[in-house]
Each structure stands twice: as C-alpha cells, then as structure tokens.
Design an enzyme around this catalytic site. Structure first.
Site, PDB file in Angstrom:
ATOM      1  N   ARG A 256     -19.558  11.832   5.631  1.00  0.00           N
ATOM      2  CA  ARG A 256     -21.019  11.905   5.668  1.00  0.00           C
ATOM      3  C   ARG A 256     -21.446  11.900   7.133  1.00  0.00           C
ATOM      4  O   ARG A 256     -21.531  10.855   7.774  1.00  0.00           O
ATOM      5  CB  ARG A 256     -21.602  10.704   4.927  1.00  0.00           C
ATOM      6  CG  ARG A 256     -23.097  10.790   4.621  1.00  0.00           C
ATOM      7  CD  ARG A 256     -23.643   9.424   4.295  1.00  0.00           C
ATOM      8  NE  ARG A 256     -23.817   8.632   5.509  1.00  0.00           N
ATOM      9  CZ  ARG A 256     -23.790   7.299   5.549  1.00  0.00           C
ATOM     10  NH1 ARG A 256     -23.550   6.590   4.471  1.00  0.00           N
ATOM     11  NH2 ARG A 256     -23.988   6.674   6.705  1.00  0.00           N
ATOM     12  N   HIS A 260     -27.132   7.827   5.319  1.00  0.00           N
ATOM     13  CA  HIS A 260     -27.064   7.695   3.854  1.00  0.00           C
ATOM     14  C   HIS A 260     -28.283   8.356   3.223  1.00  0.00           C
ATOM     15  O   HIS A 260     -28.171   9.147   2.286  1.00  0.00           O
ATOM     16  CB  HIS A 260     -26.997   6.221   3.480  1.00  0.00           C
ATOM     17  CG  HIS A 260     -27.048   5.963   2.019  1.00  0.00           C
ATOM     18  ND1 HIS A 260     -26.013   6.282   1.164  1.00  0.00           N
ATOM     19  CD2 HIS A 260     -28.017   5.435   1.238  1.00  0.00           C
ATOM     20  CE1 HIS A 260     -26.343   5.955  -0.070  1.00  0.00           C
ATOM     21  NE2 HIS A 260     -27.561   5.439  -0.058  1.00  0.00           N
ATOM     22  N   TYR A 269     -24.124   0.899  12.510  1.00  0.00           N
ATOM     23  CA  TYR A 269     -22.864   0.403  11.958  1.00  0.00           C
ATOM     24  C   TYR A 269     -21.688   1.360  12.136  1.00  0.00           C
ATOM     25  O   TYR A 269     -20.564   1.027  11.785  1.00  0.00           O
ATOM     26  CB  TYR A 269     -23.033   0.099  10.454  1.00  0.00           C
ATOM     27  CG  TYR A 269     -23.572   1.261   9.634  1.00  0.00           C
ATOM     28  CD1 TYR A 269     -22.745   2.298   9.207  1.00  0.00           C
ATOM     29  CD2 TYR A 269     -24.913   1.309   9.276  1.00  0.00           C
ATOM     30  CE1 TYR A 269     -23.233   3.357   8.453  1.00  0.00           C
ATOM     31  CE2 TYR A 269     -25.417   2.359   8.528  1.00  0.00           C
ATOM     32  CZ  TYR A 269     -24.578   3.375   8.110  1.00  0.00           C
ATOM     33  OH  TYR A 269     -25.067   4.433   7.366  1.00  0.00           O
TER      34      TYR A 269
END
Length: 375
Positions: A256, A260, A269
C-alpha cells in the site's frame, strides 16, 4: 516450529523480465501483446481514478477515499481472470475491480460522497457493495458459493480482503465453512503489509498463505505487483473451483504505497526507506518495461492511454461534483427486498416530520426566520 511458506510465484521481475515457471506458464500462454497493452492501460487508468478521487477528497467533494496506489496489478489481474457470471465480494478498496466490472465512475465514489448506502446494483455487475466491516464479505462469498454449488452451476465466488482481515474471526470461520462444504470460492488476500498502522509481521509470524492448509484449503503465494503471476494464480484457483475441487487461498504480496484512507498519515508509522524500496517494484513500471522490451510500448499506445486517463478523470470529476443530493425519504429504499410494515410506519412518520417544517415556514410571518429553521 513455523511451517514453511508456499513457493513465491513471480513471472515478471521488477525490471520487466519474463521468467519461466513450469507450473504457471501455461495459464498465461494465451495472453497476447495486445492484451498486455490492455492490462497496462487498465492499471494506468485505475491509478488515475485513484489520483482524481484523492484530489476530490482533498477539495472537499468526498468525505473519505481509500486509495489503492500500488495494488493495481493485484486487482486488475485477478478481476480480468473472472467470467461475467462469477460473483465478487469486495472490501472497500477494490475500486479497480469495480472499474473492470463496468461500474459507472460516479457510482464508484457515490458512497464516499455520502449520497448512497451502496453505489451500484450488485446484481447488474455481479459485484457486491463495498464492505466496511472487516472480513465480513468472506462469509457472504462462501454462502453465495454454496448456493451456486447447489444450483449445479460452475460459477465461482471471489472475495477480496487485506492482511489485517486475516486476524478477524469472520475470515477464519468462512474458511472453515468453505473447506467443510468444498465451496467454489477464491479467497484473495492482498497483503499490502499494513493494517492501517499495524505491520503484517506483527500478526503473521509466517506467510499468510501458510495458514490456509490448516483449514484444508490449498494456497498460493504470488507477487501481487506482477499482473501475469496474479492472472495465473487466479485462473488456477478458478479452474479448481469449477471442477468441484473447492476453495483456494491466494496471498498476493503487494504494498500500500499511499495511506490507509485519506484520513490517515502513514509518515507517522512507516519508514520512508520502505516506501522507496517498494516504489522500485511498481506494478505499472514493470509491465511498461516488459512492453518496451517487446517493442510494444509505442507512442500510439502511450498517447491512447493518456487520452483514456484524461477522459476517465474528467468524467469522474464531473459525475462527482454534479451528483444530486438524495431525497431524504430515499434512506428507506432497498432496506428490505419485500414490503415491511415497520419500515413503512417509520417512513410515514419521517415524511410527516419533514412536512412539519414546510408548515412551520408557511405559518411564520417573521421575515428574519429561515424557512424550516425550527424543530
């Protein structure tokens, strides 16, 4: 002891070099140069849809958007392997699958604009509505597949989910049921390495595909950025299901590259070096390199693809911005497939409530009170 992972299948390297695989080559032997060019166009167009929808969200035209950046080969390859009568049960990120199924561009973003509970008719496109509840669609797919088996047809269900969903009870229960009843269903896991901010290594000690045999389901682990490997794996799984050999689990290892959703900030993160490493494995770039090596990357192909991108983006934007707001009472539409007395009473009460505002406005002689401004 951690079980050994299934063999990792790759037919196209990140450099665009076609590598031989005796188990998979025959499953993609029919793909012509023209079809490779079409796959390239598909992936370019769905990336442009993704870019345009992200821009629309940033401009306040969509409430949210789940980008698929980096996962184009996994979605295009698998969905192009399906027959029209196969039924798809997606999560919320399979916008490329919706494109392949011919869903109108405005309908792809309708839910994300808040204008509908479902953007399209599932039966028209053999594509269920986007499922926000993580993993629940796997149960729906197995149920549909068992029904198809009882009907004596060779149609197959395919369900899409991410690595994070494999920790959900629904997915595991669906696999138990599918194995027990030998349901013609393909479990297609897009391992994009991140379940929002949770890395896949935190919830999967070994490969995700290595879990499926424990349920009695054969599995494959493929390069999810390799459109040819994805097509081969999906065709193998579909063939097994059509021959009555039950479910198959495919782990498509991809990445990805975006957030998200547009509400997420992956820089909080995720290390930048990880993203840069995966950019070198870009699914579109590797197919472009293959086309170039075959002499198929012509100026005409590039111009045609760019024109298609621009046309689709313009149609998507116009459809989104020009989308009329739904009438209030449509919230009661398509809740049940048959007449429902309780719902009818609720509709009548809500209609009366709405009409009371019109009455208040017409009886109010004040010039400074907005129409319908009191409740």
């Amino acid at each position: 002891m951690v079980e050994q992972s299934p063999e990792f299948v790759q037919l196209l390297t990140p450099d665009g070099v076609r590598v031989a695989n005796p188990d998979c080559d025959s499953w993609v032997a029919d793909i012509t140069g023209e079809q490779l060019a079409a796959l390239y166009e598909d992936m370019r167009v769905v990336r442009r849809i993704d870019t345009e929808a992200t821009a629309l969200q940033r401009q306040g035209e969509l409430g949210l958007w789940p980008p698929l950046l980096g996962q184009e080969a996994a979605q295009i390859g698998s969905s192009r392997a399906l027959r029209d009568d196969d039924f798809i049960f997606p999560s919320y990120r399979e916008n490329a699958v919706a494109y392949v199924r011919g869903v109108p561009f405005a309908d792809i973003v309708r839910v994300w604009r808040g204008n509908a509970q479902s953007g399209w008719d599932p039966y028209k496109h053999q594509l269920a509505a986007p499922n926000i509840i993580i993993g629940a669609q796997t149960l729906h797919a197995v149920g549909w597949a068992v029904g198809a088996k009882h009907d004596g047809v060779d149609s197959v269900a395919i369900t899409y989910f991410g690595d994070g969903a494999t920790s959900e009870g629904d997915v595991n229960e669906a696999m138990v049921f599918a194995a027990s009843f030998q349901a013609p269903v393909v479990f297609f896991c897009q391992n994009n390495h991140w379940a929002i901010s949770e890395p896949v290594g935190l919830q999967a000690v070994g490969s995700i595909a290595g879990r499926a045999p424990g349920f009695g389901i054969p599995s494959m682990r493929v390069d999810g950025n390799d459109v040819l490997a994805v097509i081969a794996a999906t065709r193998i799984a579909l063939d097994r299901a059509r021959r009555g050999e039950g479910p198959t689990f495919i782990e498509a290892v991809t990445y990805r590259m975006g957030p998200h959703t547009t509400a997420d900030d992956p820089t909080r993160y995720r290390d930048k070096s990880e993203l840069e490493a995966w950019k070198l494995k870009d699914p579109i770039l590797r197919l472009k390199r293959l086309l170039d090596s075959l002499g198929l990357l012509t100026p005409e192909l590039e111009a045609r693809t760019q024109a298609k991108e621009d046309s689709v983006a313009a149609e998507l934007r116009a459809g989104c911005i020009g989308m009329p707001d739904p009438a209030p009472l449509t919230v009661f539409d398509n809740v049940y497939s048959t007449p429902h007395a309780t719902l009818d009473r609720e509709r009548d009460k809500y209609a009366a409530y709405l009409s009371s505002f019109d009455g208040a406005a017409s009886s109010d002689t004040s010039t400074d009170a907005p129409a319908g401004g009191r409740s």
